[in-house]
Design an enzyme around this catalytic site. Structure first.
Site, short mmCIF file in Angstrom:
data_model
loop_
_atom_site.label_atom_id
_atom_site.label_comp_id
_atom_site.label_asym_id
_atom_site.label_seq_id
_atom_site.Cartn_x
_atom_site.Cartn_y
_atom_site.Cartn_z
N GLN A 9 0.84 -1.19 0.00
CA GLN A 9 0.00 0.00 0.00
C GLN A 9 0.89 1.25 0.00
OE1 GLN A 9 -3.65 -0.51 2.81
NE2 GLN A 9 -2.03 -1.84 3.62
N ASN A 10 2.17 1.03 0.25
CA ASN A 10 3.09 2.16 0.40
C ASN A 10 3.46 2.72 -0.97
OD1 ASN A 10 2.95 1.43 3.07
ND2 ASN A 10 4.90 0.34 3.06
N ASP A 41 6.21 4.78 -1.15
CA ASP A 41 7.55 5.35 -0.93
C ASP A 41 8.65 4.71 -1.78
OD1 ASP A 41 7.48 3.72 2.33
OD2 ASP A 41 8.15 2.88 0.44
N HIS A 48 -1.38 1.26 -4.19
CA HIS A 48 -1.80 2.67 -4.17
C HIS A 48 -0.91 3.55 -5.00
CE1 HIS A 48 -4.00 1.78 -0.11
NE2 HIS A 48 -4.75 1.50 -1.17
N CYS A 79 1.67 19.08 -22.42
CA CYS A 79 0.57 19.97 -22.82
C CYS A 79 0.57 21.29 -22.04
CB CYS A 79 -0.78 19.26 -22.62
SG CYS A 79 -1.23 19.04 -20.87
N GLY A 81 2.36 -4.58 8.97
CA GLY A 81 2.48 -3.14 9.16
C GLY A 81 1.35 -2.33 8.57
N ASN A 122 2.07 -6.85 13.18
CA ASN A 122 1.74 -5.44 13.35
C ASN A 122 2.06 -4.99 14.77
OD1 ASN A 122 0.54 -3.24 11.67
ND2 ASN A 122 -0.74 -3.01 13.49
N1 APR Z 1 6.20 -2.62 12.63
C1 APR Z 1 4.94 -3.10 12.43
N2 APR Z 1 3.83 -2.33 12.45
C2 APR Z 1 4.02 -1.02 12.70
C3 APR Z 1 5.29 -0.43 12.92
C4 APR Z 1 6.41 -1.30 12.89
N3 APR Z 1 7.67 -0.84 13.08
N4 APR Z 1 5.11 0.90 13.14
C5 APR Z 1 3.78 1.14 13.04
N5 APR Z 1 3.13 -0.01 12.78
C6 APR Z 1 1.70 -0.24 12.57
C7 APR Z 1 0.78 0.72 13.28
O1 APR Z 1 0.46 0.20 14.56
C8 APR Z 1 -0.44 0.71 12.36
O2 APR Z 1 -1.37 -0.28 12.75
O3 APR Z 1 1.49 -0.03 11.19
C9 APR Z 1 0.13 0.35 10.99
C10 APR Z 1 0.13 1.52 10.03
O4 APR Z 1 -1.22 1.87 9.80
P1 APR Z 1 -1.54 3.18 8.93
O5 APR Z 1 -0.69 4.29 9.42
O6 APR Z 1 -3.02 3.33 8.90
O7 APR Z 1 -1.00 2.80 7.48
P2 APR Z 1 -1.65 1.84 6.41
O8 APR Z 1 -2.44 0.75 7.06
O9 APR Z 1 -0.57 1.44 5.49
O10 APR Z 1 -2.66 2.82 5.64
C11 APR Z 1 -3.31 2.28 4.52
O11 APR Z 1 -4.31 4.44 4.13
O12 APR Z 1 -3.99 6.72 4.14
C12 APR Z 1 -4.12 5.61 3.32
O13 APR Z 1 -3.21 5.32 1.18
C13 APR Z 1 -2.85 5.41 2.53
O14 APR Z 1 -1.75 3.34 1.93
C14 APR Z 1 -2.32 4.07 3.01
C15 APR Z 1 -3.57 3.39 3.54
#
Ligand code: APR
Length: 248
Positions: A103-104, A106, A121, A157, A193, A219
């Protein structure tokens, strides 16, 4: 089940698997210094997705949206892949039927050496013409940091270009959906994550489970998926994945 047992069980499942699929979220890039979205320091704590990550926000204020993406691109350009990216890249080379869906946006999985990443994404390093002008490609790489002009213009364009990412309210690319659906036919499906709250990405692990995959979540904290997977391991992905790899 205690940590060591969980890690050993996951390692056994990976060893005996012929097809492995992984879905990652911003938590795998947290250790690299890339902000997550919903954690304590999450981006959505200080910025509003409605202001910055929707097509309407872009039409309303392309300069503001590009200032935010230019800031994120600059920040990410200083970040390096961490052990979570590196272990997954190693697995992508070792296991013939290994699929990584992220989903990242980066690009850190690619920088760690994982090939054929399914970018659910999109990518913060790609752009496309907002008007999809006929002479422009569907999307192209633009790694300029910082951007010379905000908002940047389409070189084909003169109109606006936009970040090559999926915004709230936008659909997922049909080819990405097809590849991700194909990846559900696996022996082990790991979700790593991610808060498991943004669909359709958050639905993949349940779909894999329904197809008979052994599902595991790694997670930092519990998520809505934790109670539905076969194995839920709480902890930092960069530590847990490294510990699993040490048993393989
Ligand atoms: N290791 C494992 N999990 C982790 C770590 C780590 N070092 N650090 C944080 N987390 C967990 C957090 O507890 C959280 O549950 O990773 C999760 C990140 O959740 P979000 O910040 O909501 O990110 P994500 O789930 O990828 O978001 C999905 O939402 O905003 C949109 O498009 C954007 O792709 C993104 C999508």
């Amino acid at each position: 089940m205690i940590h060591e047992e969980s890690i050993a069980l996951l390692a056994r499942r990976i060893r005996s698997a012929s097809a492995i699929s992984v879905l990652t979220g911003s938590g795998v890039s947290a250790a690299s210094g890339v902000p997550t979205f919903r954690g304590e320091e999450g981006l959505w704590k200080s910025y509003s997705p409605q202001e910055l990550a929707t097509p309407e926000a872009f039409e309303r204020n392309p300069k503001l949206v590009w200032e935010w993406y230019d800031w994120r691109r600059g920040l990410i350009s200083k970040c390096r892949p961490n052990a979570a990216h590196e272990v997954l890249a190693l697995w992508s080379r070792r296991y013939p039927k290994f699929t990584l869906i992220t989903q990242n946006v980066d690009g850190l999985h690619e920088r760690a050496g994982t090939e054929n990443v399914i970018r659910f994404h999109g990518s913060i390093w790609e752009v496309f013409c907002r008007d999809r002008c006929p002479s422009s490609p569907e999307r192209w790489l633009d790694e300029t940091v910082p951007l010379g002009k905000i908002p940047p213009s389409c070189p084909y364009c003169g109109g606006l270009i936009r970040p090559g990412v999926v915004w709230f309210g936008e659909g997922i690319d049909s080819e990405v959906l097809r590849e991700s659906t194909a990846a559900l036919d696996c022996d082990v499906f790991m979700t790593v994550g991610t808060a498991a709250v943004v669909y359709p990405a958050a639905g993949l692990v349940d779909a894999a489970h329904r197809k008979g995959a052994f599902t595991a979540e790694i997670n930092l904290e519990p998520t809505p998926a934790s109670g539905a997977v076969d194995l839920s391991i709480q902890g930092p992905a960069e530590v847990i994945l490294h510990s699993v790899e040490a048993l393989l």
